[in-house]
Design an enzyme around this catalytic site. Structure first.
Site: not given
Length: 250
Positions: A158, A63-64, A37, A154, A90, A188
């Protein structure tokens, strides 16, 4: 349960929410877990909690959206535990805005974190996953199939995640299984700023009449990673309390 004993798992976006719950669940089922993360202190805290409960876990800043940081994550995973056989992709970002109000740099950032990261995960860990006959699970969303105002980048990312998962399953089966989970309204940290009446509206929109818990998505991730799902690949598992099947109409 020790369904995942002997496995080494990487979970991105693991400092909170679904990622943190997934890391905890995978460790509880016997896997050694590398949490990744950009929220360093929160990630370290989750890893420390797993270790305090007798699990094996380490946190690595990543950092993905960066291929270089993915490479560093792989090095750290190997140094701490060894080759990776489970990967939960994720991490996500989201800015609530209509398409005409969304700056191009925000669009690009959402695509990089929410979609390109899955490609980078595969590129980085494919050799490990092949050698271990492993499993990659990506977090998509019900937004992949349903439109709500304010989610153009988004939803596109997705939806792309589900399509890419199907493609990867075909490309790399039978050596590696690729699946996605599609959470609905899961309680969350992103819900902290949501008004109570809006939370209740989302809860009523589900067949079960409540918001989901991160642990309920983590259970689906652990199932897909385990030997109980050895004949499941290229699928999208919806975890939404019936949000996608309930409609308010006469």
């Amino acid at each position: 349960m020790n369904r995942l004993s002997g496995h080494i798992a990487v979970v991105t976006g693991a400092a909170s929410g679904i990622g943190a719950a997934s890391a905890v669940r995978l460790a509880a089922e016997g896997a050694a877990v590398v949490l990744a993360d950009i929220a360093d202190q929160a990630g370290e805290n989750v890893a420390a909690s797993i270790r305090a409960d007798g699990g094996r876990a380490v946190f690595v800043h990543c950092d993905v959206s960066s291929q270089e940081q993915w490479a560093a994550l792989r090095e750290q995973a190997h140094a701490h535990f060894g080759p990776v056989s489970i990967l939960h992709s994720n991490a996500f970002v989201h800015t609530d805005a209509a398409a005409h109000e969304l700056p191009i740099e925000i669009w690009d950032r959402e695509m990089s974190v929410n979609l390109k990261a899955l490609y980078l995960a595969t590129l980085t860990f494919l050799d490990d996953l092949r050698a271990g006959r492993g499993s990659l699970i990506a977090t998509s969303s019900v937004h992949a199939h349903f439109g709500l105002p304010g989610y153009p980048a988004y939803a596109a990312a997705k939806g792309g995640t589900c399509a890419l998962i199907r493609q990867l399953a075909v490309e790399y089966g039978p050596e590696v299984r690729f699946n996605s989970v599609l959470p609905g309204p899961i309680l969350t940290e992103v819900w902290n700023e949501v008004a109570e009446e809006d939370r209740e509206l989302s809860a009523r929109a589900t067949a079960l009449g409540r918001l989901g818990r991160p642990e309920e998505v983590a259970a689906a991730v652990a199932f897909l990673a385990s030997g109980d799902a050895t004949y499941i690949t290229g699928t999208s598992l919806t975890v939404d309390g019936g949000w996608t099947v309930k409609k308010e109409s006469k």
